[in-house]
Enzyme design. Structure first.
Site, PDB file in Angstrom:
ATOM      1  CG  HIS A 108     -48.009 -43.248  74.472  1.00 60.13           C
ATOM      2  ND1 HIS A 108     -48.666 -43.242  75.685  1.00 60.13           N
ATOM      3  CD2 HIS A 108     -47.806 -41.947  74.161  1.00 60.13           C
ATOM      4  CE1 HIS A 108     -48.843 -42.009  76.085  1.00 60.13           C
ATOM      5  NE2 HIS A 108     -48.323 -41.199  75.184  1.00 60.13           N
ATOM      6  NE  ARG A 168     -45.128 -41.807  76.892  1.00 64.55           N
ATOM      7  CZ  ARG A 168     -46.039 -41.836  77.861  1.00 64.55           C
ATOM      8  NH1 ARG A 168     -46.374 -40.736  78.487  1.00 64.55           N
ATOM      9  NH2 ARG A 168     -46.632 -42.976  78.185  1.00 64.55           N
ATOM     10  CE1 TYR A 175     -45.997 -42.586  81.875  1.00 64.88           C
ATOM     11  CE2 TYR A 175     -48.154 -42.805  82.887  1.00 64.88           C
ATOM     12  CZ  TYR A 175     -47.359 -42.356  81.853  1.00 64.88           C
ATOM     13  OH  TYR A 175     -47.922 -41.719  80.812  1.00 64.88           O
ATOM     14  CG  ASP A 210     -44.243 -38.881  81.156  1.00 59.84           C
ATOM     15  OD1 ASP A 210     -45.462 -38.852  80.858  1.00 59.84           O
ATOM     16  OD2 ASP A 210     -43.753 -38.285  82.148  1.00 59.84           O
ATOM     17  CG  HIS A 217     -45.982 -40.090  85.110  1.00 59.40           C
ATOM     18  ND1 HIS A 217     -46.834 -40.256  86.170  1.00 59.40           N
ATOM     19  CD2 HIS A 217     -46.754 -39.777  84.053  1.00 59.40           C
ATOM     20  CE1 HIS A 217     -48.082 -40.077  85.760  1.00 59.40           C
ATOM     21  NE2 HIS A 217     -48.067 -39.779  84.479  1.00 59.40           N
ATOM     22  CD  GLU A 239     -44.582 -36.076  79.190  1.00 61.11           C
ATOM     23  OE1 GLU A 239     -45.642 -36.387  79.748  1.00 61.11           O
ATOM     24  OE2 GLU A 239     -44.279 -36.380  78.010  1.00 61.11           O
ATOM     25  CD  GLU A 286     -48.981 -35.349  81.921  1.00 66.27           C
ATOM     26  OE1 GLU A 286     -49.466 -36.230  82.657  1.00 66.27           O
ATOM     27  OE2 GLU A 286     -48.354 -35.584  80.879  1.00 66.27           O
ATOM     28  NE  ARG A 340     -46.165 -33.482  77.109  1.00 65.47           N
ATOM     29  CZ  ARG A 340     -47.093 -34.192  77.749  1.00 65.47           C
ATOM     30  NH1 ARG A 340     -47.199 -34.125  79.066  1.00 65.47           N
ATOM     31  NH2 ARG A 340     -47.931 -34.977  77.096  1.00 65.47           N
ATOM     32  CG  HIS A 373     -51.698 -34.503  78.726  1.00 66.44           C
ATOM     33  ND1 HIS A 373     -52.578 -34.443  79.800  1.00 66.44           N
ATOM     34  CD2 HIS A 373     -51.284 -35.788  78.654  1.00 66.44           C
ATOM     35  CE1 HIS A 373     -52.669 -35.647  80.340  1.00 66.44           C
ATOM     36  NE2 HIS A 373     -51.910 -36.475  79.660  1.00 66.44           N
ATOM     37  CG  ASP A 411     -56.356 -39.315  80.958  1.00 65.38           C
ATOM     38  OD1 ASP A 411     -56.226 -38.194  81.460  1.00 65.38           O
ATOM     39  OD2 ASP A 411     -55.397 -39.993  80.587  1.00 65.38           O
ATOM     40  CD  GLU A 416     -49.546 -37.886  75.555  1.00 68.67           C
ATOM     41  OE1 GLU A 416     -49.379 -38.982  76.084  1.00 68.67           O
ATOM     42  OE2 GLU A 416     -49.689 -36.816  76.202  1.00 68.67           O
ATOM     43  CD1 TRP A 461     -48.708 -44.120  89.764  1.00 62.54           C
ATOM     44  CD2 TRP A 461     -49.707 -42.476  88.599  1.00 62.54           C
ATOM     45  NE1 TRP A 461     -49.112 -44.643  88.597  1.00 62.54           N
ATOM     46  CE2 TRP A 461     -49.737 -43.661  87.855  1.00 62.54           C
ATOM     47  CE3 TRP A 461     -50.280 -41.313  88.078  1.00 62.54           C
ATOM     48  CZ2 TRP A 461     -50.304 -43.732  86.596  1.00 62.54           C
ATOM     49  CZ3 TRP A 461     -50.837 -41.342  86.813  1.00 62.54           C
ATOM     50  CH2 TRP A 461     -50.837 -42.554  86.082  1.00 62.54           C
TER      51      TRP A 461
HETATM   52  C1  CS2 Z   1     -49.174 -39.104  80.862  1.00 63.68           C
HETATM   53  C2  CS2 Z   1     -50.588 -39.453  81.081  1.00 63.68           C
HETATM   54  O1  CS2 Z   1     -49.605 -39.095  78.571  1.00 63.68           O
HETATM   55  C3  CS2 Z   1     -48.885 -38.662  79.460  1.00 63.68           C
HETATM   56  O2  CS2 Z   1     -47.925 -37.924  79.252  1.00 63.68           O
HETATM   57  O3  CS2 Z   1     -48.475 -38.399  81.761  1.00 63.68           O
HETATM   58  O4  CS2 Z   1     -50.755 -40.754  80.683  1.00 63.68           O
HETATM   59  C4  CS2 Z   1     -51.121 -39.281  82.478  1.00 63.68           C
HETATM   60  O5  CS2 Z   1     -50.561 -40.195  83.335  1.00 63.68           O
HETATM   61  C5  CS2 Z   1     -52.626 -39.415  82.484  1.00 63.68           C
HETATM   62  O6  CS2 Z   1     -53.176 -38.534  81.571  1.00 63.68           O
HETATM   63  C6  CS2 Z   1     -53.211 -39.174  83.874  1.00 63.68           C
HETATM   64  O7  CS2 Z   1     -54.553 -39.218  83.843  1.00 63.68           O
HETATM   65 MG    MG Z   2     -46.880 -37.286  80.905  1.00 58.79          MG
END
Ligand code: CS2
Ligand code: MG
Length: 402
Positions: free
Chosen positions: A122, A147, A159, A210, A212, A236, A262, A283, A312, A316, A339, A402
């Site tokens: 990232h 990314r 984001y 992304d 998002h 994405e 994801e 993903r 993904h 988290d 990722e 979001w």
């Molecule tokens: C995201 C995530 O990594 C990604 O591609 O879309 O950061 C996503 O926002 C989080 O996993 C949500 O918990």
């Molecule tokens: Mg994503």
């Protein structure tokens, strides 16, 4: 051999994680990730109340039968909570099977299809100059794919962008924080950013972005077209994907490759996207799509339709999920990209693991099983902290994805 115990461990070394640890009557253990960002306690309760009692006394070797019992036996099938709980059990049972067989799990999945797992990192920043510096940080470290996320002038809390580019945790506060979004500002800004990054780093670096889930299909079609000259590896989550047919409109207007999945929890969420070849990368992840067994099913379907994997792997998703993902990534014929957001040292200490990064690749552990564990004593030092993902509002106050 029988399952003698199963513990649900919730810990917060910097962010919350839910882990299932299964122990057999012969002392063999297996771990599985069950972390669902912002909804952790729901999965922990599902496991403790409804799954653990069913597991005790079962034969840990019967992975598929256990999967079917938890899926069909729930009556209320699918959904993020159920499928994350099933994923944790499935992953832990594959860990045990590898340990019993004395083999790393990828060998049980058919062995290596490649020498390493190509990952993407990232890069994100408020300004274009800082973004270029961040991309260089990754290419200097050997990343072959990056990314790119950027702040949008005039918008607060875009984001993917945080003060420290090396860490990004969207679930910061106990109650949802609110961010402001404007699609016109975003669509006006992003193509120029990708143009600059491509110009600076040349044609070989694989670039991803992304969106998002924030656009409509026609807005996504326009963005895809504007990005075509910069030859992205993928765009994405351009639109929320409940309406799988919505991708037909995007596909009809642009050749920019599309990646989604994801937030998907089962093969049913992406069957049409795959069989109509409306996407190029799927993903789905081990933890949110029903574990190694079901993820393999999704990737096997995808392999028939020229769709590659792009799992993904945000922070988290715990090191347990990442370790399991690498065994799948190494053994499938249609691997695309994985990722990789490195976890903090605090998290890595709670989850000792054998996977390693070298020259743009992640390599799973060669130890029997998945090559990851949880230090329960250390985990107990980090109690759960309530944390919610943000809400997003348009400038006129309208609630937006979001
Ligand atoms: C995201 C995530 O990594 C990604 O591609 O879309 O950061 C996503 O926002 C989080 O996993 C949500 O918990
Ligand atoms: Mg994503």
């Amino acid at each position: 051999m029988r399952i003698a115990a199963a513990r649900v461990i919730v810990t917060c070394p910097g962010r919350n994680f839910v882990t299932l640890k299964i122990v057999t009557d012969e002392g063999v253990t297996g771990v599985g990730d069950a972390t669902l960002n912002g909804r952790e306690q729901a999965v922990a309760a599902y496991l403790a109340e409804h799954v653990v009692p069913v597991l005790l006394g079962r034969d840990p070797a019967r992975i598929e039968d256990t999967w079917q019992a938890l899926y069909k036996g729930a009556y209320w099938r699918r959904g993020p909570v159920t499928m994350s709980a099933i994923a944790a059990v499935d992953t832990a049972l594959w860990d045990i099977k590898g340990k019993v067989a004395g083999l790393p799990v990828y060998q049980l999945l058919g062995g290596r299809c490649r020498e390493g797992v190509t990952v993407y990192g990232h890069a994100a920043a408020e300004t274009l100059d800082d973004l270029l510096t961040d991309v260089a940080r990754l290419t200097d470290a050997g990343y072959r794919a990056v990314r790119v996320q950027t702040a949008v002038p005039g918008l607060r809390g875009t984001y993917g962008v945080s003060a420290d580019p090396r860490t990004y945790e969207p679930a910061g506060s106990a109650l949802p924080a609110e961010a402001v979004w404007s699609t016109p500002r975003y669509l006006a800004h992003v193509p120029g950013v990708l143009a600059r990054v491509r110009a600076e780093f040349g044609p070989e670096l694989r670039l991803l972005h992304d969106a998002h889930h924030r656009l409509t299909p026609i807005e996504a079609a326009a963005l895809g077209r504007d990005l075509e000259p910069y030859r992205l590896t993928w765009l994405e989550d351009p639109v929320p994907a409940e309406l799988q047919e919505g991708y037909r409109l995007i596909r009809g207007h642009t050749t920019t490759p599309l990646a989604v999945g994801e937030v998907f929890n089962s093969i049913w969420d992406c069957r049409r996207l795959i069989t109509e070849q409306l996407i190029d990368y799927i993903r789905t992840s081990v933890v949110h799509a029903g574990g190694i067994s079901h993820l393999r099913r999704i990737f096997d379907l995808a392999s028939l339709y020229h769709v590659r994997s792009g799992s993904h792997g945000a922070t988290d998703l715990s090191p347990v999920c990442l370790a399991a993902a690498l065994h799948v990534d190494l053994s499938i014929p249609n691997f695309g990209l994985q990722e990789y957001m490195p976890h903090t040292a605090e998290t890595d200490a709670v989850f000792p693991h054998g996977y390693r990064f070298a020259d743009g690749y992640l390599h799973p552990s060669e130890e029997p099983g998945l090559g990851v564990d949880i230090d329960e004593e250390l985990a107990a030092r980090y109690p759960y902290r309530p944390a919610s993902l943000p809400l997003n509002r348009l400038e006129d106050g309208t609630l937006h994805s979001w």
